[in-house]
Design a protein around this motif. Sequence first.
Motif, short mmCIF file in Angstrom:
data_model
loop_
_atom_site.label_atom_id
_atom_site.label_comp_id
_atom_site.label_asym_id
_atom_site.label_seq_id
_atom_site.Cartn_x
_atom_site.Cartn_y
_atom_site.Cartn_z
N CYS A 7 2.74 -3.30 11.70
CA CYS A 7 4.07 -2.99 11.16
C CYS A 7 4.76 -1.95 12.05
O CYS A 7 4.11 -1.05 12.58
CB CYS A 7 3.88 -2.46 9.76
N CYS A 12 2.19 2.84 8.77
CA CYS A 12 1.79 1.68 7.97
C CYS A 12 0.69 0.90 8.67
O CYS A 12 0.75 0.64 9.86
CB CYS A 12 3.00 0.78 7.73
N CYS A 25 5.63 -5.36 8.11
CA CYS A 25 4.70 -6.09 7.26
C CYS A 25 5.44 -6.55 5.99
O CYS A 25 6.56 -6.13 5.72
CB CYS A 25 3.52 -5.21 6.89
N ASP A 28 6.99 -3.92 3.67
CA ASP A 28 8.13 -3.11 4.13
C ASP A 28 9.33 -3.94 4.57
O ASP A 28 10.38 -3.40 4.85
CB ASP A 28 7.70 -2.22 5.31
N ARG A 85 2.51 4.76 -0.55
CA ARG A 85 1.77 3.51 -0.70
C ARG A 85 0.67 3.40 0.35
O ARG A 85 -0.43 2.91 0.07
CB ARG A 85 2.76 2.33 -0.57
#
Length: 218
Positions: A7, A12, A25, A28, A85
């Motif tokens: 990503c 990430c 990704c 996102d 996250r």
Amino acid sequence: MGRKRTCELPFCKGVVEGTRNKRRCDNDRNIHLHQIISKNVKRIMRYIEGLADFTANDVNKALFKDKLDKNEKGSMYRLFQAMIREGYITEHGKRGGLKVYAVAEQVKAKKTKISETKNSTEATETLADKITADPQKTVAVVAPTPVPPQPAMPKMSPEQILLGKLKEFVYLKNGQWNHPDWIELINRPDIKEFGLSEEDIGRILEEEKTGYWAIRNG
Ligand SMILES: [Zn+2]
């Protein structure tokens, strides 16, 4: 099967699969980040990694001369949500009505390790640069180093995703909205897709609004 790339958001661990024009990704891909935020992700990361903890205001003041507008702040909020996250940052309650975040300890520990080995990496880069800079030399093609598989992050349930979107709405509207705002919200495709009734959405919004104001007035 397409080639796997990571990503474009540096924190990430998600993988981008398929066509070349995709850069993020699946988690996102649909997060809207204003350019001023998306172009400064690395700068933001460098800044917050040097802090014990931080709020959105700290970042706005230090990196953007306190000039981000409401929508751009919304982008920063979405960026922070993605960072949470990924386990890159964690939440630590509130200060002055604003969420307090901190870069995760394991991230900081890893960075220290990287800076220790940085000198040898730099030497390699310089050599590689010299080779590429000299057109007379044959450039060796280096096979990409295989990336060790990352443990998968627990996937958010549809309920959690919808709740996140509604929380974001309350936050972006500063805890108050009018009828057109409401109509716009319930007609958003990314809200509608959850199939929740208007009554249920309204009920959740009211709960979030109560919580929002309790914190602001508290
Ligand atoms: Zn991602």
